[in-house]
Scaffold this motif. Sequence first.
Motif, PDB file in Angstrom:
ATOM      1  N   ASP A 175       0.857  -1.186   0.000  1.00 28.16           N
ATOM      2  CA  ASP A 175       0.000   0.000   0.000  1.00 28.16           C
ATOM      3  C   ASP A 175       0.896   1.240   0.000  1.00 28.16           C
ATOM      4  N   ALA A 176       0.582   2.209  -0.837  1.00 30.82           N
ATOM      5  CA  ALA A 176       1.417   3.409  -0.951  1.00 30.82           C
ATOM      6  C   ALA A 176       1.573   4.135   0.385  1.00 30.82           C
ATOM      7  N   ARG A 177       0.581   4.011   1.259  1.00 32.97           N
ATOM      8  CA  ARG A 177       0.661   4.662   2.569  1.00 32.97           C
ATOM      9  C   ARG A 177       1.754   4.048   3.437  1.00 32.97           C
ATOM     10  N   TYR A 178       2.119   2.812   3.141  1.00 30.42           N
ATOM     11  CA  TYR A 178       3.051   2.080   3.985  1.00 30.42           C
ATOM     12  C   TYR A 178       4.398   1.825   3.315  1.00 30.42           C
ATOM     13  N   GLY A 238       4.802   4.813   8.099  1.00 30.54           N
ATOM     14  CA  GLY A 238       3.430   4.362   8.302  1.00 30.54           C
ATOM     15  C   GLY A 238       3.328   2.857   8.407  1.00 30.54           C
ATOM     16  N   GLY A 239       4.053   2.163   7.542  1.00 33.52           N
ATOM     17  CA  GLY A 239       4.053   0.701   7.592  1.00 33.52           C
ATOM     18  C   GLY A 239       4.692   0.175   8.857  1.00 33.52           C
ATOM     19  N   ASN A 240       5.792   0.792   9.262  1.00 34.47           N
ATOM     20  CA  ASN A 240       6.448   0.368  10.498  1.00 34.47           C
ATOM     21  C   ASN A 240       5.540   0.576  11.707  1.00 34.47           C
ATOM     22  N   ALA A 241       4.768   1.655  11.699  1.00 28.98           N
ATOM     23  CA  ALA A 241       3.850   1.910  12.807  1.00 28.98           C
ATOM     24  C   ALA A 241       2.773   0.830  12.881  1.00 28.98           C
ATOM     25  N   VAL A 242       2.258   0.430  11.711  1.00 29.07           N
ATOM     26  CA  VAL A 242       1.240  -0.623  11.669  1.00 29.07           C
ATOM     27  C   VAL A 242       1.819  -1.935  12.190  1.00 29.07           C
ATOM     28  N   LEU A 243       3.021  -2.275  11.730  1.00 31.97           N
ATOM     29  CA  LEU A 243       3.651  -3.509  12.193  1.00 31.97           C
ATOM     30  C   LEU A 243       3.943  -3.460  13.689  1.00 31.97           C
TER      31      LEU A 243
END
Length: 217
Positions: free
Chosen positions: A186-189, A200-205
């Motif tokens: 996803d472009a956001r991540y 953003g991806g690191n925050a989700v993970l």
Amino acid sequence: MADLCRGYAGRLHYRRQRCADRLQHARDRLYGRRAAFGRDCCDQCRHFGGAPAWRQNGEHAMARISHDVFDAPAVTTLVLFIGINDISWPGTAFAPTQPMPALSSLQEGYRKLAALAKSRGLRVIGVTLAPFRGALAGTPLDNYYDDDKNRLRLAVNAWIRDAGIFDAVVDADSLLQDRHDVTKLDARYDSGDHLHPGPGGNAVLAQAIAGQVRSCR
């Protein structure tokens, strides 16, 4: 999450450390005990083991798990996020003559690491491999992705989810994929190289891993 090549090293080390710091902060707030992550488990430039050509870019996981995890104080949980380079380096400039590994050899690598950690009393969280279509395009590693490698990634992910060897699973594939093209981040991540998560991806993970670490108490 990985220092894939020298040109990315500083930027990726910052992102990897930021993710590790977030996880450590979450762990401290949750229960005051420690999970092994960051370089300890997420350094995908290091592999399960095998091809000598790969070792010039770092020790494989079995060679460093004692130093990185078992020798660290108060570790209770190993977060195992590894394998994408084992799948994708073969055929690239890093390993031009190396064939792709068999699914069974990757499974054996996960089993060995998980069993070793559990023999030391650690809980083990498995993490699926994130989408990577378009990874490193425009670099000497622009063949890092192909459809055969992606099929192997999907097979590995299905096995991680269902194997039953982990105390919990974090589904990075599902969390980070583009809903319109599940082979891509996803472009956001996306950090911009279509392989490594950005902030953003690191925050989700980090949030997902912290939740699973807590559930493994």
